[in-house]
Design a protein around this motif. Structure first.
Motif, PDB file in Angstrom:
ATOM      1  N   ALA A  41      15.577  49.270 -21.294  1.00  0.00           N
ATOM      2  CA  ALA A  41      14.726  48.631 -20.909  1.00  0.00           C
ATOM      3  C   ALA A  41      14.651  46.795 -21.354  1.00  0.00           C
ATOM      4  O   ALA A  41      13.558  46.404 -20.741  1.00  0.00           O
ATOM      5  CB  ALA A  41      13.155  49.363 -21.912  1.00  0.00           C
ATOM      6  N   SER A  42      15.484  46.709 -22.019  1.00  0.00           N
ATOM      7  CA  SER A  42      14.732  45.427 -22.997  1.00  0.00           C
ATOM      8  C   SER A  42      15.846  44.443 -21.886  1.00  0.00           C
ATOM      9  O   SER A  42      16.206  43.209 -22.626  1.00  0.00           O
ATOM     10  CB  SER A  42      15.639  45.692 -24.815  1.00  0.00           C
ATOM     11  N   LEU A  43      16.675  45.255 -21.357  1.00  0.00           N
ATOM     12  CA  LEU A  43      17.460  44.055 -20.780  1.00  0.00           C
ATOM     13  C   LEU A  43      17.186  43.458 -18.818  1.00  0.00           C
ATOM     14  O   LEU A  43      17.797  42.897 -18.221  1.00  0.00           O
ATOM     15  CB  LEU A  43      18.230  44.673 -20.075  1.00  0.00           C
ATOM     16  N   HIS A  44      15.471  43.879 -18.932  1.00  0.00           N
ATOM     17  CA  HIS A  44      15.079  43.461 -17.953  1.00  0.00           C
ATOM     18  C   HIS A  44      15.283  41.815 -17.481  1.00  0.00           C
ATOM     19  O   HIS A  44      15.172  41.245 -18.406  1.00  0.00           O
ATOM     20  CB  HIS A  44      13.746  43.202 -17.837  1.00  0.00           C
ATOM     21  N   SER A  45      15.859  40.885 -16.336  1.00  0.00           N
ATOM     22  CA  SER A  45      15.938  39.862 -16.058  1.00  0.00           C
ATOM     23  C   SER A  45      14.945  38.232 -17.040  1.00  0.00           C
ATOM     24  O   SER A  45      13.605  39.231 -16.637  1.00  0.00           O
ATOM     25  CB  SER A  45      16.076  39.380 -15.044  1.00  0.00           C
ATOM     26  N   PRO A  46      14.775  38.139 -17.202  1.00  0.00           N
ATOM     27  CA  PRO A  46      13.983  37.231 -17.972  1.00  0.00           C
ATOM     28  C   PRO A  46      13.816  36.259 -16.865  1.00  0.00           C
ATOM     29  O   PRO A  46      12.571  35.241 -16.924  1.00  0.00           O
ATOM     30  CB  PRO A  46      14.669  36.155 -19.030  1.00  0.00           C
ATOM     31  N   VAL A  47      14.566  35.892 -15.743  1.00  0.00           N
ATOM     32  CA  VAL A  47      13.914  35.053 -14.834  1.00  0.00           C
ATOM     33  C   VAL A  47      12.191  35.476 -14.102  1.00  0.00           C
ATOM     34  O   VAL A  47      12.644  36.420 -13.724  1.00  0.00           O
ATOM     35  CB  VAL A  47      14.862  35.007 -13.373  1.00  0.00           C
ATOM     36  N   PRO A  48      11.289  34.433 -14.557  1.00  0.00           N
ATOM     37  CA  PRO A  48      10.479  35.001 -13.648  1.00  0.00           C
ATOM     38  C   PRO A  48      10.052  35.387 -12.347  1.00  0.00           C
ATOM     39  O   PRO A  48      10.707  34.978 -11.185  1.00  0.00           O
ATOM     40  CB  PRO A  48       9.471  33.783 -14.282  1.00  0.00           C
ATOM     41  N   THR A  49       8.619  36.606 -11.843  1.00  0.00           N
ATOM     42  CA  THR A  49       8.946  36.641 -10.586  1.00  0.00           C
ATOM     43  C   THR A  49       7.444  36.631 -10.525  1.00  0.00           C
ATOM     44  O   THR A  49       6.960  36.854 -10.833  1.00  0.00           O
ATOM     45  CB  THR A  49       8.691  37.996 -10.202  1.00  0.00           C
ATOM     46  N   TYR A  50       7.480  35.975  -9.227  1.00  0.00           N
ATOM     47  CA  TYR A  50       6.082  35.207  -8.447  1.00  0.00           C
ATOM     48  C   TYR A  50       5.717  35.903  -7.227  1.00  0.00           C
ATOM     49  O   TYR A  50       6.401  35.725  -6.388  1.00  0.00           O
ATOM     50  CB  TYR A  50       5.545  33.846  -8.522  1.00  0.00           C
ATOM     51  N   LEU A  51       4.410  36.992  -7.091  1.00  0.00           N
ATOM     52  CA  LEU A  51       4.002  37.185  -5.919  1.00  0.00           C
ATOM     53  C   LEU A  51       2.561  36.562  -5.287  1.00  0.00           C
ATOM     54  O   LEU A  51       2.173  36.258  -5.919  1.00  0.00           O
ATOM     55  CB  LEU A  51       3.546  38.833  -5.684  1.00  0.00           C
ATOM     56  N   TRP A  52       2.817  36.381  -4.182  1.00  0.00           N
ATOM     57  CA  TRP A  52       1.503  35.474  -3.873  1.00  0.00           C
ATOM     58  C   TRP A  52       1.229  35.957  -2.340  1.00  0.00           C
ATOM     59  O   TRP A  52       2.241  36.823  -0.988  1.00  0.00           O
ATOM     60  CB  TRP A  52       1.949  33.993  -3.038  1.00  0.00           C
ATOM     61  N   GLY A  53       0.196  36.042  -1.923  1.00  0.00           N
ATOM     62  CA  GLY A  53      -0.447  36.161  -0.785  1.00  0.00           C
ATOM     63  C   GLY A  53      -1.784  36.411  -0.537  1.00  0.00           C
ATOM     64  O   GLY A  53      -2.617  36.576  -1.834  1.00  0.00           O
ATOM     65  N   GLU A  54      -2.344  36.713   0.214  1.00  0.00           N
ATOM     66  CA  GLU A  54      -4.365  36.744   0.835  1.00  0.00           C
ATOM     67  C   GLU A  54      -4.654  38.310  -0.478  1.00  0.00           C
ATOM     68  O   GLU A  54      -3.740  38.885  -0.273  1.00  0.00           O
ATOM     69  CB  GLU A  54      -4.547  36.770   2.349  1.00  0.00           C
TER      70      GLU A  54
END
Length: 228
Positions: A41-54
């Motif tokens: 659980a502590s190794l999740h990538s720190p690169v952010p994720t952004y979701l967008w849509g209507e």
């Protein structure tokens, strides 16, 4: 008893497994990989994720699913949304931060979001955010807007009517219910096209049908709306 019947139908909460990906398979696959198998659980990538849509594309469902999955791994998560008017400081115990409806953040929330983002990045913690617009079109402070857009960005699509119909039919079958084409047409054309709202309506119908010992028909739907 009335409330209990509704609670049973909604108890599981949003999950990635319960999300019909359809045209959004790439985003769901990414989130599954990011969450991992639960052993690190502590190794999740720190690169952010952004979701967008209507509205209705499933952004909030996916964010709740991510938070729920992290919680099941024993991880704490920071959650920022427009209804949180006095955001707390970043908590170093958080494994990730989740931000919803970022385009609606006021100045205070934008300040908190930027602070959380910087702290999360410095501690190698994950950030998963969602909004109705692509990063370039967000009317947010520039330092926050650019950070939201530099990682993994996914455009989510609203399911077609045929896809929503299939999801509702499958969900009804899992509950032991049968939805006629007439009932499905009524649900899809008279209520929100947001799949989450339709699934909640199905759960309410299930509870009401159970209490009244009636099959789900259009008259039953009308009766529920009048009496609930």
């Amino acid at each position: 008893m009335k409330q209990l019947a509704l609670d049973i139908g909604l108890a599981t909460g949003p999950t990635l497994e319960g999300f019909f990906a359809g045209p959004n398979e790439a985003a769901v696959r990414h989130l599954r990989l990011w969450l991992g198998d639960g052993h690190h659980a502590s190794l999740h990538s720190p690169v952010p994720t952004y979701l967008w849509g209507e509205s209705g594309c499933g952004k909030t469902h996916l964010l709740h699913a991510v938070r729920g999955a992290l919680a099941s791994q024993g991880a704490r998560v920071g959650w920022l949304h427009p209804g949180l008017h006095n955001p707390p400081d970043f908590d170093e115990r958080w494994a990730a931060v989740v931000m919803d409806d970022v385009e609606r953040f006021d100045a205070v929330q934008q300040h908190a979001a930027f602070s959380w983002f910087v702290s999360a990045q410095s501690l190698q913690r994950g950030v998963v955010a969602a909004g109705s617009l692509p990063p370039a079109h967000l009317k947010l402070r520039e330092d926050l807007r650019t950070r939201l857009g530099w990682g993994h960005v996914f455009s989510l699509q609203v399911l077609s009517e045929a896809e929503r119909r299939e999801v509702l039919r499958q969900a009804a079958g899992e509950r032991g219910l049968a939805l006629t084409d007439e009932v499905l047409n009524y649900m899809l054309h008279r209520f929100s096209r947001d799949l989450g709202s339709l699934m909640e309506l199905l759960a309410q119908l299930d509870g009401y049908a159970l209490r009244t010992q009636r099959a789900i028909t259009i008259p039953l739907i009308r009766a529920m709306l009048e009496n609930e």
